[in-house]
Scaffold this active site. Structure first.
Site, PDB file in Angstrom:
ATOM      1  N   CYS A 124      -5.070   0.725   3.814  1.00  0.00           N
ATOM      2  CA  CYS A 124      -4.815  -1.059   4.039  1.00  0.00           C
ATOM      3  C   CYS A 124      -6.741  -1.450   3.429  1.00  0.00           C
ATOM      4  O   CYS A 124      -6.432  -2.750   2.649  1.00  0.00           O
ATOM      5  CB  CYS A 124      -4.879  -1.113   5.569  1.00  0.00           C
ATOM      6  N   HIS A 163      -6.406  -1.052  11.379  1.00  0.00           N
ATOM      7  CA  HIS A 163      -5.619  -1.693   9.969  1.00  0.00           C
ATOM      8  C   HIS A 163      -6.847  -3.177   9.277  1.00  0.00           C
ATOM      9  O   HIS A 163      -7.428  -3.661  10.006  1.00  0.00           O
ATOM     10  CB  HIS A 163      -4.514  -2.078  10.288  1.00  0.00           C
ATOM     11  N   GLN A 188       0.884  -1.532   0.310  1.00  0.00           N
ATOM     12  CA  GLN A 188       0.083   0.000   0.247  1.00  0.00           C
ATOM     13  C   GLN A 188       0.887   1.483   0.043  1.00  0.00           C
ATOM     14  O   GLN A 188       0.371   2.095  -0.032  1.00  0.00           O
ATOM     15  CB  GLN A 188      -0.480   0.040   0.911  1.00  0.00           C
TER      16      GLN A 188
END
Length: 325
Positions: free
Chosen positions: A133, A273, A127
């Site tokens: 993410c 995340h 990324q």
């Protein structure tokens, strides 16, 4: 005057804690390995941070831990910097308290790994310095679900999600959630391929072309909040599953073993995340998830990590989802 200020800054950085020639040797070796180049001032600042991180890594590995830490591309960064560039800028609040996944009634295998079942999982992606993410978790899951159902594994576009999915409570490089991204793809009637809409790691103008859509979503399945057994059922019987969890400072240096943490929380409003569960298993009596990350193949176990299962570790069961194609 400017020269004096620069020298003062260098001396201040160098005196943060004592350094040895060995510390500098390790730093220069690491710089060469990761192709790092700094200005003179930044060199001393990064040397301090690197050495502090390395000492923490070494201390951790000396203990009786379930996972190991190691040097990686992030070792010259403070956790604050890492969080700013690689995690969701604001913790996401997972809202699917009651999901629509109905678990099977049959016995489940003790372990499963979709990477070994066929050509169902794309290579680990990177990324870069963008809190995207959520898009990689989304594409990774949709890539796998599509391949399982059609026999064709095609890398899909994260950039389209960054540029075009804002109306579904997603925010480009500032964060989002896979469940919301799946909703966008469903109502948008398609997602383009990585090749046709390549990744730029920055939010740009949406240039979606419907005629080039390569993957589609008929329905979004949310697993009931905290139902980790439901996640196991879905991964065992259907396909990989997207989920989000809370990353804390001990995770950025993960290098192997089964990750477990006392630093993180189990609440849905702390996840920062998003990743992809591609399987599960057990090691020395500890159940774990096999998880695909989006920080490149040089991080962790060739871009993957194992995280303890059956404890909602770091809130990983707070918001999990997958698409029906």
């Amino acid at each position: 005057m400017m020269i004096s200020l620069v020298l003062f800054a260098l001396l201040s950085a160098a005196s943060a804690f004592p350094l040895s020639e060995k510390d500098e040797f390790h730093f220069k070796s690491w710089m060469a390995q990761y192709n790092k180049v700094y200005s003179m001032q930044e060199y001393h600042e990064r040397l301090q941070i690197f050495t502090e991180n390395k000492r923490r890594i070494d201390k951790h590995n000396e203990g009786n831990q379930t996972f190991t830490m190691g040097l990686n591309q992030f070792t010259d960064m403070t956790f604050g910097e890492f969080r700013k560039y690689f995690l969701l800028s604001e913790p996401q609040n997972c809202s699917a308290t009651k999901g629509n996944h109905f678990s099977s009634k049959g016995p489940l295998p003790d372990s499963i790994d979709w990477r070994k079942k066929g050509n169902y999982v794309t290579d680990v992606k990177n990324q870069a310095a963008c809190g995207s993410c959520w898009t990689f978790s989304t594409t990774g899951c949709l890539e796998s679900v599509t391949a399982i159902n059609t026999g064709k594994l095609v890398p899909l576009s994260e950039q389209q999600l960054i540029d075009c999915a804002q109306d579904f409570n997603n925010h480009g490089c500032d964060g989002g959630l896979p469940s919301q991204a799946f909703e966008y793809i469903m109502y948008n009637k398609g997602l383009m391929t990585e090749e046709d809409y390549p990744y730029k790691a920055i939010e740009l103008t949406c240039v979606y072309k419907p005629e080039l859509a390569a993957a589609f979503v008929k329905e979004v399945v949310n697993i009931t909040q905290y139902d980790e057994k439901g996640m196991v059922d879905a991964v065992a019987t259907l396909n990989p599953v997207s989920f989000a969890f809370e990353v804390t400072s001990d995770f950025m240096h993960y290098s192997g073993g089964v990750y477990t943490s006392t630093e993180c929380h189990q609440t849905p409003d702390m996840v920062n995340h998003a990743v992809l569960a591609v399987g599960y298993g057990q090691q020395d009596g500890t159940p774990y998830w096999i998880v695909k990350n989006s920080w490149g193949s040089r991080w962790g176990i060739d871009g993957y990590f194992l995280i303890e299962r059956e404890k909602n570790m770091c809130g990983l069961a707070a918001c999990s989802s997958f698409p029906v194609v």
